[in-house]
Write an enzyme that holds these catalytic residues in place. Sequence first.
Site: not given
Length: 395
Positions: A63, A141, A230, A260-261, A285, A318
């Site tokens: 984004h 999106e 996700n 990693g999240i 992202d 998130l």
Amino acid sequence: MKKYQIQNGMVYTDRHCFEKGTVYITGERLADRAAYEAFSGEDTPLDASGCCVIPGLTDIHFHGCAGSDACDGTTDALRTIAEYEGRHGITTITPATMTVSENQLTAAAKACAEYCQEQQHAKTVGASTGSRAILAGLYLEGPFISASKKGAQNENHIRRPDPEWFRRLQNAAGGTIRTVALAPETEGALEFIRALSGSVTISLAHTAADYDTARLALQAGASQITHLYNAMPGFHHRNPGPIGAAAEDPHCMAELICDGIHVHPSAVRAAFRLFGDDRIILISDSLRACGMPDGEYELGGQRFTVRGKHAALPDGTLAGSVSNLMDCFRIAVKEMGIPLTSAVRAAAVNPAKAIGIYDKYGSLTPGKYANVVILDQEFSLRDVYIHGQRIASVY
């Protein structure tokens, strides 16, 4: 015009492996040795001993960064984004919009069209674009998503998929929208896919769809799944959902966030096994907070807070990542155990194929544009070339 030969490095080849060799750049393009020797210009040899030479990365879904966002709807914002991405070895980009108002989406579309025209004009007259990544279009999106899986999207601006509405937006964008994300269970989704899949990539996203519905959407012409795992049902042995449908369709590519999240390393490795490295697309992202200090920021009209690598809405949802694609690439290799060859394929080759630019970008094939990245043994940037121009990268 300048020409370079990058010598003694381990070069990522069209066979998706590394071989010791030389990469030749003549002006904007990659060349073979004969064309390089015939090209007028000062010979500039560069020693890449101990380094790997790979195609520039392509981020098809992020984004923003450096304080700017695609939904800002200005060419200045796109310029800032392209500058940051290019200096980090991400050499082609399609920034993503959010589920925002029609006016905001139209402004973002018009800004993309204007920026692409400026970019083309600079190329035509031989002007430098500095260290900016090449803007290849936009990723839509939303707003065609499911409210139950909206994630950090603004529910107030969700709308049903409408081909004519999209065509108006695509017209405002000058035909530069490359990807449309949508929830296949929403009213009109299958008709939308059938009407538009031949002109734009359709990606399943922010969806509560079951296996059968997702499978119908893929059969109708959808060919991608947005940020795998996700904002969608999980892969369950009695209800495999959209993940199962996407994995079984050999033409469906899967985006994956490796910051990693968002996805556990085990699930990342499982995705590579399930889809194969020829169908995984690494994405970042990333948000406007990428490259910025901790604090509060805005995304699609909603506030989110960044603490370290974690970005979330006030309710804990998130909001996206604060890692750029080169960071995600490194994390995939160094922390998640993804083979380097697979990571390069997923971050450079596959995304270029997904948005229809592989004839010009995504590999080190002579004749393509010279978007080249040199990484040292720790995968830190040593050199970046965009359209054959050696730029000031982040070392």
